[in-house]
Scaffold this motif. Structure first.
Motif, short mmCIF file in Angstrom:
data_model
loop_
_atom_site.label_atom_id
_atom_site.label_comp_id
_atom_site.label_asym_id
_atom_site.label_seq_id
_atom_site.Cartn_x
_atom_site.Cartn_y
_atom_site.Cartn_z
N VAL A 1 0.84 -1.20 0.00
CA VAL A 1 0.00 0.00 0.00
C VAL A 1 0.88 1.26 0.00
CG1 VAL A 1 -1.66 1.33 1.38
CG2 VAL A 1 -1.99 -1.14 1.06
N SER A 2 1.93 1.25 0.82
CA SER A 2 2.72 2.49 0.92
C SER A 2 3.68 2.66 -0.26
CB SER A 2 3.50 2.54 2.24
OG SER A 2 4.38 1.45 2.31
N ASP A 3 4.21 1.56 -0.82
CA ASP A 3 5.25 1.72 -1.84
C ASP A 3 4.87 1.29 -3.25
OD1 ASP A 3 6.59 2.35 0.43
OD2 ASP A 3 8.07 0.73 0.33
N TYR A 4 3.81 0.52 -3.39
CA TYR A 4 3.52 -0.05 -4.72
C TYR A 4 2.07 0.21 -5.16
CZ TYR A 4 7.85 -2.74 -4.04
OH TYR A 4 9.15 -3.13 -3.83
N GLY A 5 1.46 1.22 -4.61
CA GLY A 5 0.08 1.55 -5.01
C GLY A 5 -0.91 0.44 -4.70
N GLY A 6 -0.57 -0.40 -3.72
CA GLY A 6 -1.50 -1.46 -3.30
C GLY A 6 -1.43 -2.73 -4.14
N GLU A 7 -0.54 -2.74 -5.14
CA GLU A 7 -0.47 -3.92 -6.03
C GLU A 7 0.86 -4.66 -5.82
OE1 GLU A 7 -2.95 -4.80 -7.85
OE2 GLU A 7 -4.13 -2.97 -7.60
N LEU A 8 0.84 -5.96 -6.08
CA LEU A 8 2.10 -6.70 -6.04
C LEU A 8 2.96 -6.31 -7.23
CD1 LEU A 8 0.32 -9.82 -4.94
CD2 LEU A 8 2.58 -9.38 -3.99
N PRO A 9 4.26 -6.14 -7.03
CA PRO A 9 5.11 -5.76 -8.17
C PRO A 9 5.31 -6.95 -9.13
CG PRO A 9 6.45 -6.08 -6.19
CD PRO A 9 5.01 -6.23 -5.77
#
Ligand code: SF4
Length: 361
Positions: free
Chosen positions: A98-106
């Motif tokens: 949520v904090s670093d990837y817009g809530g999505e798995l990279p």
């Protein structure tokens, strides 16, 4: 031992097309679904995971919901799956998503590996199944199948053996269907090249390539070095009842079942008289103490050999004592007095206590 697994690819993919089990996370392989299912599957059979998975994603449909859920509720959803650190790591990782990837798995193997609770197997599974990235996903099933196919007597508990297999598979993974290939090997390991008993070689698409089958060594492979015997810990479980409520308390933040709720427990095996004296020393007056019998729970490195008592306390006594001492002054745990319905619906008690929780009525 280095090995060329490329001849297995077409046979595995064809077999998988015919034999893949229909599973909820396969029908819609969203990265979040693949992630949750792979973590659940780490110590639990596919059939058992299905219901847990459906319930989990209904309540926590995405990383944001997972990051924000109360820990108690999360652990309740996880109850029965065991290895609760997996659930805690899921939540930590969801917070990072949520904090670093817009809530999505990279969609990147290296980035996935940085997340808590995600090792090379899970990163490979998510990358290949959800993002079609050609990375291997080597778990116990895959190690067993491939060691048999190559006829290798390498010790699969050694990290270098797993690394070598990852390297060998990375070199040959089909670029268009890496997820199917990985799942095909896992599935073959779970249903045909099974871990216990004789593998079902006559049903195996790799029979004609398999060195273990050819040399009749399938029951000697894979080689695993003997594990250290588990440490046996004796423990007395006290189901304290007062006015229709039962005492539970939180375990310490570190160690076995860290931070989980439990019935009060005492190291060692107390006789009824010892248990009564023990409670008396703590200021708890027992009206009745009923032996509940013995039970055993096996963790990965430890075995609990438990004896249990149901203790009906005189009302008011426990409040006076205020808290339950689990060994010494520093090791105090506040008791929660919960109704049976609260124990069932709100608090999560590890399966180690299953034998005794049925006496909460
Ligand atoms: S032939 Fe038998 S031992 Fe070899 S991979 Fe297939 S099931 Fe396993």
């Amino acid at each position: 031992m280095k090995y060329d697994y490329s001849p297995t690819i077409d046979f595995l993919l064809d077999w998988y097309e015919q034999n893949a089990r229909i599973l909820p996370w396969r029908e819609n392989p969203k990265p979040y679904y693949v992630w949750i299912s792979e973590i659940m599957l780490q110590q639990t059979r596919v059939e058992a995971v299905k219901a847990y998975f459906e319930r989990f994603i209904k309540v926590l449909p995405d990383s944001k919901a997972l990051a924000e859920v109360e820990e108690e509720k999360l652990l309740k959803l996880w109850e029965g799956l065991g290895y609760y650190n997996r659930a805690r790591n899921l939540q930590k990782a969801a917070g990072i998503l949520v904090s670093d990837y817009g809530g999505e798995l990279p969609g990147d193997y290296g980035e996935l590996l940085k997340l808590p609770g995600i090792g090379s197997y899970t990163a490979g599974a998510i990358a290949s199944i959800a993002f079609h990235i050609a990375e291997p996903a080597v778990d116990g099933n895959v190690l067993r199948v491939m060691m048999r196919v190559s006829g290798s007597f390498d010790d699969i508990t050694e990290m270098k053996v797993k690394k070598q297999l990852e390297e060998d598979l990375r070199a040959v993974l089909p670029k268009d269907r890496p997820g199917d290939f990985n799942q095909a090997v896992m599935e073959l390991g779970a249903t045909v090249c099974i871990p216990v008993g004789k593998p079902l070689c006559e049903k195996c698409p790799l029979m004609h390539l398999c060195q273990a089958f050819k040399n009749r060594t399938e029951n000697r492979i894979p080689v695993k070095k003997e594990k250290k015997p588990r440490q046996v810990q004796e423990r007395t479980i006290l189901i304290l009842e007062m006015g229709g409520r039962y005492a539970i308390c939180k375990r310490e933040k570190k160690g076995l079942l860290a931070g989980m709720m439990e019935f009060p427990g005492v190291p060692g095996k107390l006789t009824p008289l010892m248990a009564e004296e023990y409670l008396q020393d703590l200021g708890y007056g027992a009206e009745e103490l009923i032996p509940l019998g013995e039970a055993k729970h096996i963790f990965s490195h430890v075995e609990w050999h438990m004896t249990g008592y149901l203790v009906h306390l005189r009302e008011g006594v426990a409040e006076a004592a205020g808290c339950y001492k689990t060994g010494n002054e520093e090791n105090r745990a506040s008791l929660v007095w919960a109704l049976k319905s609260e124990i069932e619906e709100r608090y999560s008690l590890p399966s180690a206590f299953d034998f005794y929780r049925k006496f909460v009525i």
